[in-house]
Design an enzyme around this catalytic site. Structure first.
Site: not given
Length: 164
Positions: A12-14, A155
């Site tokens: 997902g989004c880093f 996250h």
């Protein structure tokens, strides 16, 4: 003396991945970037096929690749295909970028452990992809949540307890 190794993961989004991994035992440095795609020198606006990934530099005397994967499978949903939270598309896929046979063996073992845990409603969709060039993202994406503590992330630690 540190015995440093690198691992390459996408989930997902880093921004959120980097923010959580940076605090883990044995992790010495992190960098966000693009991996597994079609073009050289990808950018945030032009990275076809690339995942938003993270390079993790770790001391193998303090942690292991297996420990990193254990944490990886606890901070994102590995059962969704091309999606994490509000982010949709192949850029947000769950992937482990394999550098050698030992990493492949460990990754396959961890996927079995996660699937057998029954902690998720579905089965792990994380892909095992061969390592390719890791292209660091632009400076404004590095350490993003350190600079913007209330910035976007999907996250979080979904399970406190280890799979191991």
């Amino acid at each position: 003396m540190e015995d440093l190794k690198k691992a390459y993961l996408a989930g997902g989004c880093f921004w959120g991945m980097e923010d959580l991994f940076r605090t883990q035992k044995g992790v010495k440095d992190t960098e966000v970037g693009y991996i597994g795609g079609e073009n050289d020198n990808p950018t945030y606006r032009n990275h076809p096929g690339h995942a938003e990934g993270i390079e993790i530099i770790y001391d193998q005397n303090e942690t292991t690749f297996k420990d990193l994967l254990d944490y990886f499978f606890r901070i994102h949903n590995p059962t969704t295909v091309d999606r994490q939270g509000n982010d949709i598309g192949s850029s947000y896929r769950s992937a482990i970028f394999i550098q050698n046979e030992e990493e492949k063996k460990v990754a396959e073992e961890m996927i079995k452990i996660v699937n057998n845990s029954n902690k998720w409603d579905g089965k792990v969709a994380t892909t095992l992809e061969p390592f390719s060039t890791f292209w660091p993202a632009e400076p404004e994406h590095q350490d993003y949540l350190v600079r913007y503590p209330n910035g976007y992330t999907c996250h979080f630690e979904r399970f406190e307890e280890s799979y191991l």
